[in-house]
Structures are given as structure tokens and as C-alpha cells.
Design an enzyme around this catalytic site. Structure first.
Site, PDB file in Angstrom:
ATOM      1  CG  PHE A   6      -1.863   1.167   1.292  1.00 19.53           C
ATOM      2  CD1 PHE A   6      -2.754   1.405   0.257  1.00 19.53           C
ATOM      3  CD2 PHE A   6      -1.880   2.019   2.389  1.00 19.53           C
ATOM      4  CE1 PHE A   6      -3.651   2.464   0.310  1.00 19.53           C
ATOM      5  CE2 PHE A   6      -2.777   3.077   2.456  1.00 19.53           C
ATOM      6  CZ  PHE A   6      -3.662   3.301   1.410  1.00 19.53           C
ATOM      7  N   GLY A   7       0.643   2.128  -0.981  1.00 20.53           N
ATOM      8  CA  GLY A   7       1.339   3.407  -1.040  1.00 20.53           C
ATOM      9  C   GLY A   7       0.426   4.530  -0.575  1.00 20.53           C
ATOM     10  CE1 TYR A   8       2.482   6.610   4.847  1.00 21.80           C
ATOM     11  CE2 TYR A   8       2.339   4.255   4.409  1.00 21.80           C
ATOM     12  CZ  TYR A   8       2.940   5.316   5.051  1.00 21.80           C
ATOM     13  OH  TYR A   8       4.016   5.087   5.872  1.00 21.80           O
ATOM     14  N   GLY A   9       2.066   7.704   0.613  1.00 21.75           N
ATOM     15  CA  GLY A   9       2.835   8.951   0.537  1.00 21.75           C
ATOM     16  C   GLY A   9       3.492   9.056  -0.820  1.00 21.75           C
ATOM     17  CB  SER A  10       7.020   9.399  -1.866  1.00 19.21           C
ATOM     18  OG  SER A  10       7.569   8.297  -1.179  1.00 19.21           O
ATOM     19  CD  GLU A  88       8.195   2.926   5.109  1.00 20.65           C
ATOM     20  OE1 GLU A  88       8.194   3.601   6.155  1.00 20.65           O
ATOM     21  OE2 GLU A  88       7.811   3.365   4.038  1.00 20.65           O
TER      22      GLU A  88
END
Length: 567
Positions: A6-10, A88
Site C-alpha cells: 500500500f502506497g500512501y505517501g511518495s 520503514e
């Protein structure tokens, strides 16, 4: 089905890994804020950025919109799991949750999509809550290795805006975007004002200390005056400026207010305090675009500002350093770059740059079955990955590039000694070296590290222009920084011998037998001459010096053995 991330920023707008498919949508029961402090990617120590983090929400219906990427299980296991985990894991928890697809342009995924969320921990020191205005002040000013914090915020906001369906919003993100744009405009207006006074707040006091430190380093006789030769040494050997001697002299004369042919401490510091303030905005604009890739350093001011920005990661300022000091410096730099260097690359550097001179010289230049066996046992798998292109993401920092060329050239020789495969990493290493030089990475390395990147890597090539470049680098950038009796000077004759051989034959005749090439009569004569030196082993004392059994008659035993066995 592969692994879903899941990508939520860059990661919504910038990825550097292969995917099977990309699907937009959301996860429920979480909220996203820009309150996670970072001093690696978009910030530096002392000026941290604020980037996105996800937290559990008290409202089970609250949504975080983003992108889910399906990645092959094989690529995840081999490459991405460790990379993502290392990036992360500091200060994060994880949740495996269902991702709800909402993408009219993508084929519906029949199976339930489960993604792993890296959740921010509000008890972590990385969590820095603040008002919208407080966060905006951090974001507008923060710059890191990956670029500006503003770019990160604006790109993330625009990318989220593009995937949101009607009726959905991200109040925190869009309010912060508006506040940053307003503050950015205000800051730009402030920079248009001309000031006659340099305000020495804490920042400029630190700058004064930096300039004083640089002055003392160059002031060899400690008379608190800097002559033109010392100033030229500062420009060429410390700041790596691309300026002519004439322009350096012009700068010297501009600083020399009383025209006595010497720069006092006061003249030097006061001049550059004023000039650095004047040039700072232009430098920040360039740094925002290119980051540490800035290579067009044609002014003292930009070189000093880059030094200030990168302080703690670059080489010490001493013009001459012994091998012992260089080994200690290398260890310190690798430690300072720990967060920015990939774990396996750091493992390579820690192995290949031991703490003692004797160990280092034996590892680098001595032919040793024990060394070969040790490298084969520890690094064969990593070497195979490098040769197959699976470590191509090691080209984004100076230290990662250094580790990669060592794996491709030195480890490949140890692992495949006596077979054609021992040269199989040379072409790839040359490409990595060209990228490193283009991006200016070699300027961020110490003289010791420069021996291996670019010099040793270029010395592996059967191309005379590569060897010419080796000699140019040695004579102009490495040799002047080494004491006259330093053990590392053993490679000087090696580099010159290589160039002479390349000019004579256009290739290394001693590789012919391994590669199945037919030797010319001239090459046969040369190889027979080498055999006449016998098979004397290269041995090193604890201080790194070579033990010689015969007289030095040009291609001496030690250098010849290195030439035949290592290159």
C-alpha cells in the site's frame, strides 16, 4: 496472486520497482497525517522534514486513500522485503488489512486484497505533532537526499487529489498544502529584500565556526594568515573546485582587503559570512533540484554551502592523511552514512576496509587463497545478485556505489580465480563508475575510497583511456593527499605499469591464457619476462609496507605479482 503493498505517501507517485498491477482505493479505520519526522530522505539532522504516516483511527469509517501495488512473490522475497523493511521499520508497527478497490480504470481483482500497513507509533520520537502552521514551517525549509519536503507534500497532495472520487477529501493534507503555498510565497518575498547586515544568530555562529575550522586546517604554520598557495590548496584539494588558477587568484585578491598578499582570519571569515548569505538562496534552489548530485561547483560559496549541508558525511579536511588515519576516517564515514547505506552494502564496506593497515594491504593487494575462500563463502550469493543486475538500486549514494564496484570487481576475482568468469563483472562495474562520476559521488568519498572508486575499477578495463583517467585521478586528487612514505603509494607504480602495458598491447597479455586468447610474439616476450621474476609472493608487514626479496628493476616482484594476480 503476488504480494500487495500500500502506497500512501511518495509511493503513490514515485516507485522504483516492477509491479504486476496498480489499483487505487482505500483502507478503513485509519487516518493519514504529515507529522512523521525524517532526517534522511527529505530532511537532515537539525532540520527534519515532516512526511506522511498512518495511524489507527477511533472512527472505523475513516478512510485513507492511496494505491495498492501487486508485486511478484519472487521479487518481494529476493529484493523488496528487506528494502522496504529497512526503510520503514524504525518506529513503525504493522497491520494486515483489507484494501478496498475503487478504480474504474483497473480490472476488478476478484480475490480480497490484503495489504500490510506500516503504522506510525505516537510514542515514537519520530512522531512530531503540530498545528498546520507549525508543520508548514518545517516543510517549507526541509531538504534531504531525496529532494525538498515541499516537493514531497505537493506531489502527494496532487496525487491524492487525482484518485479521490467525488465527495471524498483529505482535510489535513489539503489544508497543509494551502498553508505551505502561502508560507512559500511569503518566504520568496522575504528573499527579495536586500539587507546590509549579516545577522549572526545561532546558524551564522555555526557557520563562523565552520569557516574558522577550515581556515585553521589550511593554515599549516599556524600564523593566522593564509597565503595564495594555501588558498589554492583549499580550492583544489579540499573544496574540489572546478576553477582555474587565475580565477582562484582573483578570488584571493578580492578577499585580501589590506592588499598585503595574505588573508587574515578576520578577512577570510567576514568575507565568506557575507558572501554565503548572499549566495544561499541560489544554492538552495540548485540543491532543491539536484540534491547531493550537484557537480557544477564553480564558486567557493556554493562549495562551502554544500560542505556545510553535507558536513559529517564528507572526508575530513586534512590535506595529508596516513593510511591509518584514512582507515579510521573510512570507518567513521561508513558509520555516519549508516542510515543512507543499504545494509548489505554496509556489510561489504565493513569487511573490505578493516581497521589495521596490515590486514587492509593483505586483503587489497596480496594474493591469498585464504582471502579468496573467505570471500567465496561470505559473498558468492551477493556477487551473483550483482552480476545479474539485482543490485542495480545500489547506484543512488556514493557509499552504495563503492560497495557495488567492490563486489563486481574484487569479489568476482576472488570467487572465480583462474577462470574467465573472474572478469565478468568488469563491464558492469565500468557503467556504475561512470554514473558515480557523473553524479559527483567520487567527490564525496575519501582518498582511500577513491582508490577503489574510480581508480581500481577503471584499472580493470582493457581500454587505455580508462587507464589514462586512473593516472589523472591519482596524480591530481589522491597522491597530493597522501604522505610521501604512505603504504598506499604501492598502487602508484601499478597504475603507471597498467597504462604502459595498455599503450603497448591494447590489452593485458597475462589474461590471455585464462580467456583462451592467442598471444602475439611481443606479448609472449613480455610474459616470459614476467616469468623471469619468479613467483615471489607479495607479503606485507603490519605497517603495510612491502617485503621485497629482490632489487627493484622496473617491474619489480611485488608490483608484477599484483599486476598479474589482481588485474
Amino acid at each position: 496472486m503476488g504480494v500487495w503493498m500500500f502506497g500512501y505517501g511518495s509511493l503513490i507517485w514515485k516507485i522504483d520497482f516492477p509491479t504486476i498491477r496498480r489499483v487505487t482505493g482505500y483502507v478503513s479505520g485509519y487516518h493519514r497525517t504529515q507529522e512523521w519526522a525524517d532526517e534522511v530522505h527529505r530532511g537532515v539532522p537539525g532540520q527534519q522534514s515532516r512526511t506522511a504516516a498512518i495511524f489507527r483511527s477511533e472512527d472505523p469509517t475513516e478512510r485513507v486513500w492511496g494505491v495498492a501495488y501487486e508485486i511478484s512473490q519472487d521479487y518481494w522475497d529476493r529484493v523488496l522485503e528487506e528494502k522496504v523493511g529497512y526503510r520503514e521499520r524504525g518506529g513503525y508497527n504493522t497491520d494486515d488489512v483489507e484494501f478496498h478497490q475503487f478504480d474504474a480504470n483497473a480490472t476488478t481483482v476478484k480475490d480480497k486484497i490484503i495489504v500490510t500497513l506500516f503504522l506510525g507509533d505516537k510514542s515514537s520520537p519520530n512522531y512530531k505533532p503540530g498545528t498546520i502552521d507549525e508543520l508548514a514551517h518545517h516543510i517549507v525549509r526541509a531538504i534531504g537526499a531525496s529532494g525538498t519536503n515541499l516537493e514531497y507534500l505537493y506531489q502527494t497532495a496532487e496525487s491524492v487529489r487525482m484518485i479521490l472520487p467525488p465527495g471524498e477529501t483529505d482535510k489535513h493534507l489539503f489544508e497543509l498544502e494551502a498553508a505551505c503555498k502561502a508560507l512559500e510565497m511569503k518566504e520568496k518575498q522575504k528573499y527579495t529584500l536586500k539587507t546590509e547586515t549579516v545577522h549572526l544568530d545561532e546558524k551564522y555562529e555555526n557557520r563562523r565556526e565552520m569557516l574558522l575550522k577550515i581556515f585553521k586546517t589550511v593554515d599549516k604554520n599556524m600564523d593566522r594568515q593564509m597565503g595564495l598557495p594555501e588558498f589554492q590548496n583549499l580550492a583544489i584539494n579540499k573544496l574540489n573546485l572546478n576553477e582555474s588558477m587565475e580565477s582562484i587568484k582573483e578570488k584571493f585578491n578580492a578577499i585580501d582587503v589590506d592588499k598585503n598578499g595574505k588573508l587574515s582570519t578576520r578577512e577570510f571569515i567576514e568575507y565568506f559570512l557575507a558572501e554565503l548569505q548572499e549566495e544561499e538562496k541560489e544554492f538552495k534552489d540548485e540543491y532543491a533540484k539536484f540534491g547531493s548530485h550537484m557537480t557544477n561547483l564553480h564558486s567557493f560559496e556554493h562549495a562551502l554551502l554544500l560542505y556545510e549541508t553535507m558536513e559529517g558525511m564528507k572526508s575530513k579536511t586534512s590535506a595529508e592523511m596516513s593510511l591509518k588515519e584514512l582507515l579510521l576516517e573510512n570507518k567513521e564515514i561508513v558509520e555516519n552514512m549508516r542510515i543512507r547505506t543499504k545494509p548489505k552494502a554496509r556489510m561489504v564496506l565493513e569487511f573490505y576496509f578493516p581497521e589495521t593497515i596490515g590486514e587492509a594491504m593483505k586483503l587489497w593487494f596480496g594474493k591469498s587463497p585464504e582471502n579468496d575462500e573467505n570471500i567465496k563463502n561470505r559473498f558468492t550469493c551477493l556477487n551473483r545478485q550483482a552480476l545479474n543486475g539485482e543490485l542495480d538500486d545500489w547506484v543512488n549514494t556514493a557509499t552504495d556505489c563503492l560497495a557495488l564496484v567492490i563486489v563486481l570487481t574484487q569479489f568476482t576475482r576472488s570467487i572465480y580465480r583462474g577462470t574467465p568468469q573472474m572478469f565478468s563483472g568488469d563491464n558492469k562495474a565500468l557503467g556504475v563508475t561512470m554514473l558515480a562520476m557523473f553524479h559527483g559521488y567520487t567527490k564525496a568519498l575519501t582518498p582511500l575510497q577513491n582508490i577503489f572508486l574510480p581508480c581500481v575499477t577503471l584499472s580493470c578495463q582493457e581500454n587505455k583511456h580508462c587507464h589514462e583517467l586512473v593516472v589523472i585521478n591519482w596524480v591530481n586528487y589522491i597522491s597530493p593527499k597522501l604522505p610521501a612514505d604512505d603504504p598506499l603509494r604501492i598502487v602508484q607504480k601499478n597504475f603507471k605499469n597498467n597504462l604502459a602495458i595498455m599503450n603497448k598491447f591494447g590489452r593485458f597479455p597475462h589474461r590471455n591464457a585464462v580467456l583462451g586468447r592467442q598471444s602475439t610474439p611481443e606479448e609472449e616476450e613480455f610474459l616470459n619476462a614476467l616469468k623471469g621474476h619468479g613467483s615471489t609472493e607479495v607479503t606485507f608487514t603490519e605497517d603495510g609496507t612491502v617485503e621485497r626479496s629482490d632489487k627493484d628493476d622496473g617491474l619489480d616482484n611485488a608490483i608484477s605479482a599484483m599486476l598479474v594476480n589482481k588485474f
